[in-house]
Design a protein around this motif. Structure first.
Motif, PDB file in Angstrom:
ATOM      1  N   VAL B 193      52.244 -14.688 -20.686  1.00 24.09           N
ATOM      2  CA  VAL B 193      51.197 -13.968 -21.440  1.00 24.09           C
ATOM      3  C   VAL B 193      50.975 -14.698 -22.762  1.00 24.09           C
ATOM      4  O   VAL B 193      51.939 -15.007 -23.473  1.00 24.09           O
ATOM      5  CB  VAL B 193      51.612 -12.506 -21.729  1.00 24.09           C
ATOM      6  CG1 VAL B 193      50.434 -11.749 -22.346  1.00 24.09           C
ATOM      7  CG2 VAL B 193      52.083 -11.813 -20.456  1.00 24.09           C
ATOM      8  N   GLU B 194      49.734 -14.973 -23.067  1.00 26.60           N
ATOM      9  CA  GLU B 194      49.417 -15.722 -24.300  1.00 26.60           C
ATOM     10  C   GLU B 194      48.430 -14.935 -25.148  1.00 26.60           C
ATOM     11  O   GLU B 194      47.408 -14.463 -24.650  1.00 26.60           O
ATOM     12  CB  GLU B 194      48.822 -17.099 -23.928  1.00 26.60           C
ATOM     13  CG  GLU B 194      48.455 -17.957 -25.141  1.00 26.60           C
ATOM     14  CD  GLU B 194      48.059 -19.402 -24.788  1.00 26.60           C
ATOM     15  OE1 GLU B 194      48.342 -19.829 -23.631  1.00 26.60           O
ATOM     16  OE2 GLU B 194      47.483 -20.085 -25.651  1.00 26.60           O
ATOM     17  N   GLN B 331      38.282 -29.169 -15.131  1.00 24.53           N
ATOM     18  CA  GLN B 331      39.193 -28.040 -14.915  1.00 24.53           C
ATOM     19  C   GLN B 331      38.482 -27.036 -14.014  1.00 24.53           C
ATOM     20  O   GLN B 331      37.319 -26.724 -14.224  1.00 24.53           O
ATOM     21  CB  GLN B 331      39.509 -27.403 -16.267  1.00 24.53           C
ATOM     22  CG  GLN B 331      40.460 -26.232 -16.237  1.00 24.53           C
ATOM     23  CD  GLN B 331      40.617 -25.641 -17.641  1.00 24.53           C
ATOM     24  OE1 GLN B 331      41.147 -26.279 -18.545  1.00 24.53           O
ATOM     25  NE2 GLN B 331      40.108 -24.443 -17.823  1.00 24.53           N
ATOM     26  N   ASP B 332      39.181 -26.562 -12.993  1.00 23.67           N
ATOM     27  CA  ASP B 332      38.624 -25.491 -12.173  1.00 23.67           C
ATOM     28  C   ASP B 332      38.781 -24.161 -12.900  1.00 23.67           C
ATOM     29  O   ASP B 332      39.682 -24.016 -13.721  1.00 23.67           O
ATOM     30  CB  ASP B 332      39.372 -25.439 -10.828  1.00 23.67           C
ATOM     31  CG  ASP B 332      38.801 -26.431  -9.829  1.00 23.67           C
ATOM     32  OD1 ASP B 332      37.563 -26.579  -9.788  1.00 23.67           O
ATOM     33  OD2 ASP B 332      39.586 -27.060  -9.104  1.00 23.67           O
ATOM     34  N   PRO B 333      37.917 -23.201 -12.606  1.00 22.18           N
ATOM     35  CA  PRO B 333      38.108 -21.889 -13.226  1.00 22.18           C
ATOM     36  C   PRO B 333      39.459 -21.322 -12.787  1.00 22.18           C
ATOM     37  O   PRO B 333      39.870 -21.519 -11.642  1.00 22.18           O
ATOM     38  CB  PRO B 333      36.968 -21.040 -12.655  1.00 22.18           C
ATOM     39  CG  PRO B 333      35.995 -22.004 -12.066  1.00 22.18           C
ATOM     40  CD  PRO B 333      36.762 -23.234 -11.698  1.00 22.18           C
ATOM     41  N   VAL B 334      40.136 -20.656 -13.702  1.00 23.33           N
ATOM     42  CA  VAL B 334      41.442 -20.065 -13.391  1.00 23.33           C
ATOM     43  C   VAL B 334      41.387 -18.563 -13.666  1.00 23.33           C
ATOM     44  O   VAL B 334      41.285 -18.158 -14.824  1.00 23.33           O
ATOM     45  CB  VAL B 334      42.552 -20.699 -14.261  1.00 23.33           C
ATOM     46  CG1 VAL B 334      43.904 -20.038 -13.956  1.00 23.33           C
ATOM     47  CG2 VAL B 334      42.618 -22.200 -14.043  1.00 23.33           C
ATOM     48  N   PRO B 335      41.440 -17.751 -12.636  1.00 30.75           N
ATOM     49  CA  PRO B 335      41.456 -16.304 -12.873  1.00 30.75           C
ATOM     50  C   PRO B 335      42.833 -15.890 -13.401  1.00 30.75           C
ATOM     51  O   PRO B 335      43.836 -16.522 -13.089  1.00 30.75           O
ATOM     52  CB  PRO B 335      41.223 -15.711 -11.475  1.00 30.75           C
ATOM     53  CG  PRO B 335      41.651 -16.779 -10.523  1.00 30.75           C
ATOM     54  CD  PRO B 335      41.478 -18.102 -11.205  1.00 30.75           C
ATOM     55  N   THR B 336      42.858 -14.872 -14.222  1.00 28.07           N
ATOM     56  CA  THR B 336      44.144 -14.333 -14.671  1.00 28.07           C
ATOM     57  C   THR B 336      44.648 -13.337 -13.627  1.00 28.07           C
ATOM     58  O   THR B 336      43.901 -12.918 -12.734  1.00 28.07           O
ATOM     59  CB  THR B 336      44.007 -13.632 -16.031  1.00 28.07           C
ATOM     60  OG1 THR B 336      43.025 -12.594 -15.891  1.00 28.07           O
ATOM     61  CG2 THR B 336      43.539 -14.602 -17.098  1.00 28.07           C
ATOM     62  N   SER B 337      45.921 -12.977 -13.746  1.00 28.74           N
ATOM     63  CA  SER B 337      46.522 -12.012 -12.814  1.00 28.74           C
ATOM     64  C   SER B 337      45.928 -10.624 -13.039  1.00 28.74           C
ATOM     65  O   SER B 337      45.874 -10.133 -14.179  1.00 28.74           O
ATOM     66  CB  SER B 337      48.037 -11.976 -13.058  1.00 28.74           C
ATOM     67  OG  SER B 337      48.568 -10.727 -12.690  1.00 28.74           O
ATOM     68  N   GLY B 338      45.501  -9.982 -11.968  1.00 31.39           N
ATOM     69  CA  GLY B 338      44.951  -8.628 -12.085  1.00 31.39           C
ATOM     70  C   GLY B 338      45.976  -7.651 -12.626  1.00 31.39           C
ATOM     71  O   GLY B 338      45.659  -6.784 -13.449  1.00 31.39           O
ATOM     72  N   LEU B 339      47.210  -7.801 -12.210  1.00 31.22           N
ATOM     73  CA  LEU B 339      48.244  -6.891 -12.694  1.00 31.22           C
ATOM     74  C   LEU B 339      48.486  -7.088 -14.185  1.00 31.22           C
ATOM     75  O   LEU B 339      48.598  -6.122 -14.944  1.00 31.22           O
ATOM     76  CB  LEU B 339      49.547  -7.107 -11.933  1.00 31.22           C
ATOM     77  CG  LEU B 339      50.609  -6.113 -12.398  1.00 31.22           C
ATOM     78  CD1 LEU B 339      51.202  -5.369 -11.212  1.00 31.22           C
ATOM     79  CD2 LEU B 339      51.684  -6.819 -13.196  1.00 31.22           C
ATOM     80  N   GLN B 341      46.386  -8.185 -16.334  1.00 30.90           N
ATOM     81  CA  GLN B 341      45.207  -7.576 -16.993  1.00 30.90           C
ATOM     82  C   GLN B 341      45.413  -6.070 -17.165  1.00 30.90           C
ATOM     83  O   GLN B 341      45.167  -5.514 -18.240  1.00 30.90           O
ATOM     84  CB  GLN B 341      43.938  -7.796 -16.162  1.00 30.90           C
ATOM     85  CG  GLN B 341      43.392  -9.220 -16.183  1.00 30.90           C
ATOM     86  CD  GLN B 341      42.076  -9.327 -15.386  1.00 30.90           C
ATOM     87  OE1 GLN B 341      41.228  -8.438 -15.453  1.00 30.90           O
ATOM     88  NE2 GLN B 341      41.943 -10.389 -14.619  1.00 30.90           N
ATOM     89  N   ASP B 342      45.857  -5.430 -16.076  1.00 34.44           N
ATOM     90  CA  ASP B 342      46.045  -3.972 -16.141  1.00 34.44           C
ATOM     91  C   ASP B 342      47.087  -3.593 -17.176  1.00 34.44           C
ATOM     92  O   ASP B 342      46.913  -2.631 -17.935  1.00 34.44           O
ATOM     93  CB  ASP B 342      46.488  -3.430 -14.766  1.00 34.44           C
ATOM     94  CG  ASP B 342      45.359  -3.492 -13.743  1.00 34.44           C
ATOM     95  OD1 ASP B 342      44.189  -3.681 -14.152  1.00 34.44           O
ATOM     96  OD2 ASP B 342      45.647  -3.365 -12.535  1.00 34.44           O
ATOM     97  N   VAL B 343      48.174  -4.338 -17.215  1.00 33.38           N
ATOM     98  CA  VAL B 343      49.255  -4.017 -18.155  1.00 33.38           C
ATOM     99  C   VAL B 343      48.759  -4.182 -19.590  1.00 33.38           C
ATOM    100  O   VAL B 343      49.040  -3.359 -20.467  1.00 33.38           O
ATOM    101  CB  VAL B 343      50.490  -4.902 -17.874  1.00 33.38           C
ATOM    102  CG1 VAL B 343      51.543  -4.698 -18.965  1.00 33.38           C
ATOM    103  CG2 VAL B 343      51.073  -4.573 -16.506  1.00 33.38           C
ATOM    104  N   ILE B 344      47.991  -5.253 -19.842  1.00 33.33           N
ATOM    105  CA  ILE B 344      47.446  -5.469 -21.202  1.00 33.33           C
ATOM    106  C   ILE B 344      46.532  -4.297 -21.580  1.00 33.33           C
ATOM    107  O   ILE B 344      46.634  -3.730 -22.679  1.00 33.33           O
ATOM    108  CB  ILE B 344      46.672  -6.802 -21.291  1.00 33.33           C
ATOM    109  CG1 ILE B 344      47.614  -7.992 -21.068  1.00 33.33           C
ATOM    110  CG2 ILE B 344      45.964  -6.924 -22.633  1.00 33.33           C
ATOM    111  CD1 ILE B 344      46.901  -9.340 -20.855  1.00 33.33           C
ATOM    112  N   GLY B 376      48.416 -14.015 -17.902  1.00 26.66           N
ATOM    113  CA  GLY B 376      47.405 -13.201 -18.576  1.00 26.66           C
ATOM    114  C   GLY B 376      47.208 -13.667 -19.998  1.00 26.66           C
ATOM    115  O   GLY B 376      48.054 -14.397 -20.546  1.00 26.66           O
ATOM    116  N   MET B 377      46.046 -13.305 -20.586  1.00 28.42           N
ATOM    117  CA  MET B 377      45.776 -13.661 -21.984  1.00 28.42           C
ATOM    118  C   MET B 377      45.209 -12.468 -22.732  1.00 28.42           C
ATOM    119  O   MET B 377      44.425 -11.683 -22.184  1.00 28.42           O
ATOM    120  CB  MET B 377      44.785 -14.835 -22.074  1.00 28.42           C
ATOM    121  CG  MET B 377      45.356 -16.171 -21.667  1.00 28.42           C
ATOM    122  SD  MET B 377      44.262 -17.553 -22.163  1.00 28.42           S
ATOM    123  CE  MET B 377      44.611 -17.690 -23.924  1.00 28.42           C
TER     124      MET B 377
END
Lengths: 422, 422
Positions: B193-194, B331-339, B341-344, B376-377
């Motif tokens: 997480v950043e 650079q290819d697009p990089v999705p963040t983790s859905g989980l 995201q939810d925790v943030i 996640g960010m």
């Protein structure tokens, strides 16, 4: 056979001389490079001087470096018939631009001597110093000096290495201070006629042998400064941007559109764009655009200036970018003498050459000489309209036709008592 | 009071540390310059190392120059919770980009120790080497090495002075060969997480405290080469021109138009134009345009590439100018983790902070860390959306809110046995 026919040039000799002069060039560049103050230029000038002397001309090199050859006329002094051009080239240039006018002038003198035709007026053939644009930012050095419009501030201009023009002239063995004071008087010139390659495609495209130049285009230059806002190219939404490079690009298209909307003799050209920071990932905050418009029509130039400023200011401000436009008139349009035009056209008709009235989009020594007396120019076709490049080419027969029209024009003008107010 | 509340950062201390780090900069430039391999960067890294040690972290500097601080968890080993960012800046950059993530990571470690809260997993705080774009043309050096995607050919890249990246790393006291082999294993990372400043205006414009990043944009770069025909700017009629600069300018407007037609998270930017000969009075025969498009949406990127190529090819050929387009996927697009995201988002809700889902238009170390585990960010607002400039600013309270959400997110993730497949 009239004197006009007698004076047909020796086509082979004229071509050989042009080829010989092309031998003097800086071979570290492709094409033909004989830039002002270069070693090949220095060497070639000694050869030109010898050519003039060999043709029977009395040769002097003036304080500004012009090689001036005189063939005395029957009257022994007074206003002279003047012709000439230049023998310097742009870097990676060609073998004909300027050169044709100098070598044809010398050929006319040779033919006068060979045929025993003597003019009333002195005939003066000039190889003007440094006509081409250079790093000092001042073209037509020699013809400006003769016209009396070389100024002290010109001598203080520096090239990319910091060398003063005055010091460059002195280093070339010339006398820059005397060059400022050596302007000819208006009465010194009976008429000035210059033969030159067209450097454009109009004659070739229309299958015409001779161009009778109506005017030399004026040049207005503009420098546009765009001030936007730097930003991250990944995170700044398109709608929030103030991108100076986009504004500069839009201005390039506006300049082109204004040029395309011009009458036949108007052109508009963007030279280049500088922008910063110029890094990938950063929106441009500063850009500079150099452009120019040229026309023989002063009214169009004024209108085009206004149209360009109005349109690019509106479109730049609409993007939230600040704009600052500086104009510099590099040269006013210079019409040629109507009487000289008529004499050239009649000479072409007499010799059976097709001709058409054309503008000169390029600047020439003739523009400066027009201050001293009636001025005219004769164009011959450029293959493909190419110039200022190694591909620059004019056929030997086309050059010979032009040289013959030049000789005929000079003879006809010689027999007119007064050209100026005709 | 839950652990989540306990871990509120010491706002004053966090701000003071960020200000202290800003003291290390190259003062020969305006703003804050701490470029990779520079002296100020070298000096600041010693300070960062001391800060980590002072917060109770076991610190090592790996072969690629990452400063890695570890706070052992109750389990003593196994997958770690990882946070961090970078402390290098672009030239003339700001005080927050990257720095906020490193200093907040250290602050979380301090608060864990101060409050006696112990995590199950090790907490690893990383200051990744050289994240910003640089003259070697390779960003995120340190995080690439940790992700195992730093390649030998990267080390052979040279900067403007001809220096190899490998030699630059060695000269900085690092071990480039070992850096190629030090990639972490996938099981090493429980979650990454950043915290980072947004560098764009979306949060500020919507009055939102926290950005939950949905994806890091992919970047496609293009280099377009235009080949026209040089010609005299005074003599070549507008209709006969093949002006490479005009074509490049039209392409800049096309790139902009395609960007403006993008969904919310697409942008298109022209970096700069190079053209030759670039002299006044000569029509441009060669121009090069560097541009890029970015989006989190791979489908849009593909469509935009095609649209740009089709439109600029058609408009360039219509002008008689030849064109050559090279694309490079940076650079290819990089999705963040859905989980994650939810925790943030839940952490923000719990702490009473407004949040919204936002894309990241900029690249980040997180994009590389995503190869090793769920990523996640967390974004905090940038004043005016400005970044990579001295005006870059995020309020101390906004940074503290972000640091608190970071701490809460890490604690919640720590208590999940498995994040990856959730």
């Amino acid at each position: 056979m009239t004197d006009l026919d007698l004076l047909a040039p020796n086509t082979e000799r004229l071509s050989a001389r042009i080829a010989e002069l092309a031998g003097f060039h800086d071979s570290t560049f492709p094409g033909w490079s004989r830039e002002v103050f270069s070693e090949p230029y220095r060497a070639s000038r000694q050869w030109v001087r010898e050519q003039m002397a060999d043709a029977g001309l009395d040769v002097v090199i003036d304080a500004a470096g012009n090689i001036v050859g005189r063939l005395p006329g029957r009257r022994g002094g007074g206003p002279a018939l003047v012709t000439g051009s230049h023998t310097d080239t742009v870097r990676q240039g060609g073998r004909f631009d300027g050169i044709v006018g100098v070598m044809a002038g010398i050929e006319v003198a040779r033919r006068l001597r060979e045929t025993g035709v003597q003019l009333e007026h002195d005939l003066v053939v000039v190889d003007f110093l440094g006509e081409e644009a250079n790093d000092f930012g001042i073209s037509c050095m020699g013809s400006r000096a003769i016209a009396g419009v070389l100024r002290p501030d010109h001598l203080d201009r520096t090239d990319g290495t910091g060398l003063r023009l005055g010091d460059a002239l002195a280093g070339f063995g010339l006398d820059p201070d005397a060059a400022l004071r050596q302007g000819w008087k208006s009465g010194d010139v009976h008429a000035y006629v210059e033969l030159h390659v067209e450097q454009g495609p109009l004659l070739e495209q229309s299958g015409t042998a001779i161009g009778v130049v109506t005017a030399i285009a004026g040049i207005d230059r503009l420098l546009v400064h765009f001030a936007g806002l730097a930003g991250h190219a990944g995170t700044t939404p398109m709608a929030d941007r103030r991108d100076a490079l986009v504004s500069a690009a839009a201005a390039v298209l506006t300049v082109e559109r204004v040029g395309c909307g011009a009458p036949v003799h108007g052109v508009a050209t963007s030279g280049h764009i500088e922008s910063s920071p110029g890094s990938m990932g950063v929106i441009t905050d500063e850009a500079r655009l150099w452009a120019e418009i040229r026309s023989v029509d002063r009214t169009w130039l004024h209108g085009a200036r206004k149209q360009i400023v109005d349109e690019i200011t509106a479109e730049t401000r609409a993007r939230g970018v600040d704009i600052d436009v500086d104009w510099l008139t590099d040269q006013d349009p210079v019409p040629t003498s109507g009487l000289v035009q008529d004499v050239i056209a009649q000479a072409a008709d007499h010799l059976g050459d097709s001709w058409k009235a054309v503008p000169s989009g390029a600047g020439h020594d003739a523009a400066h000489l027009s201050r001293l007396g009636p001025m005219g120019m004769i164009f011959v076709p450029s293959v493909g309209g190419r110039s200022h490049c190694p591909e620059e080419l004019t056929a030997a027969e086309d050059i010979a036709r032009g040289a013959h029209v030049l000789a005929s024009t000079l003879i006809t003008l010689d027999r007119r008592e007064e050209v100026r107010h005709a």
